[in-house]
Write a protein that holds these residues in place. Sequence first.
Motif, short mmCIF file in Angstrom:
data_model
loop_
_atom_site.label_atom_id
_atom_site.label_comp_id
_atom_site.label_asym_id
_atom_site.label_seq_id
_atom_site.Cartn_x
_atom_site.Cartn_y
_atom_site.Cartn_z
N HIS A 1 0.83 -1.21 0.00
CA HIS A 1 0.00 0.00 0.00
C HIS A 1 0.87 1.26 0.00
O HIS A 1 0.55 2.24 -0.67
CB HIS A 1 -0.93 0.03 1.21
CG HIS A 1 -1.90 -1.10 1.25
ND1 HIS A 1 -2.44 -1.55 2.43
CD2 HIS A 1 -2.42 -1.89 0.27
CE1 HIS A 1 -3.26 -2.55 2.17
NE2 HIS A 1 -3.26 -2.78 0.87
N TRP B 1 0.23 4.69 -6.41
CA TRP B 1 -0.68 5.71 -5.91
C TRP B 1 -0.54 5.92 -4.41
O TRP B 1 -0.69 7.04 -3.92
CB TRP B 1 -2.11 5.38 -6.30
CG TRP B 1 -2.25 5.18 -7.77
CD1 TRP B 1 -2.70 4.07 -8.41
CD2 TRP B 1 -1.90 6.10 -8.82
NE1 TRP B 1 -2.66 4.24 -9.77
CE2 TRP B 1 -2.17 5.48 -10.05
CE3 TRP B 1 -1.37 7.40 -8.82
CZ2 TRP B 1 -1.94 6.11 -11.28
CZ3 TRP B 1 -1.14 8.02 -10.05
CH2 TRP B 1 -1.43 7.37 -11.25
N GLY B 2 -0.25 4.88 -3.67
CA GLY B 2 -0.09 5.01 -2.22
C GLY B 2 1.07 5.91 -1.86
O GLY B 2 0.95 6.80 -1.02
N VAL C 1 -4.04 9.91 -11.42
CA VAL C 1 -4.79 8.89 -10.69
C VAL C 1 -6.28 9.07 -10.97
O VAL C 1 -6.78 10.19 -11.03
CB VAL C 1 -4.50 8.93 -9.17
CG1 VAL C 1 -5.01 10.21 -8.53
CG2 VAL C 1 -5.07 7.71 -8.47
N MET D 1 -9.21 4.66 -8.33
CA MET D 1 -7.94 4.22 -7.76
C MET D 1 -7.56 5.03 -6.53
O MET D 1 -7.05 4.48 -5.55
CB MET D 1 -6.82 4.29 -8.79
CG MET D 1 -6.86 3.18 -9.81
SD MET D 1 -6.97 1.51 -9.12
CE MET D 1 -5.56 1.45 -8.05
N GLN E 1 -9.76 3.81 -3.63
CA GLN E 1 -9.30 2.51 -3.14
C GLN E 1 -7.99 2.65 -2.36
O GLN E 1 -7.80 2.02 -1.31
CB GLN E 1 -9.10 1.53 -4.30
CG GLN E 1 -10.38 1.08 -4.93
CD GLN E 1 -10.15 0.22 -6.16
OE1 GLN E 1 -9.04 0.02 -6.63
NE2 GLN E 1 -11.25 -0.31 -6.71
N THR E 2 -7.10 3.48 -2.86
CA THR E 2 -5.81 3.70 -2.20
C THR E 2 -6.00 4.34 -0.84
O THR E 2 -5.41 3.89 0.16
CB THR E 2 -4.92 4.60 -3.08
OG1 THR E 2 -4.67 3.92 -4.33
CG2 THR E 2 -3.61 4.94 -2.40
#
Length: 134
Positions: free
Chosen positions: A31, A36-37, A61, A65, A68-69
Amino acid sequence: MSGSIQERAVVEECDFDVFARACPSRGTLEHVTGRWGGLALGALHEGSLRFNELRRRVDGVSEKMLSQTLQALERDGLVHREAQPVNPPRVDYELTDLGRKVAERLLALIDCVEGAMDEVLAARARYDETRGAR
């Protein structure tokens, strides 16, 4: 009771080892270091942001996404989500103390990579030249 049965079993029977397939630290590392995290944590290190502000800051992004991240980072205790009871709805995201600690280390890595890009680009060019890539 939080966490899956498998996560609780791993915690009970061993020390955390990200190299072990079943260790829950591996998911958190994914993560944090995923595309993206890492970018979301870095952007939130600058301060609290609303969802669309964060989406603009993390160029490229998608809404899905990013959502969700942020959920994964919130579940891991790295990001705090605060929904304001106003109309239209307002949701702010900020780093927790743990998230700030992780983001600071991540930003050091980002600085290192950005500072080495001349070397990286030269290495890529040499690699491509020796392998006939375009």
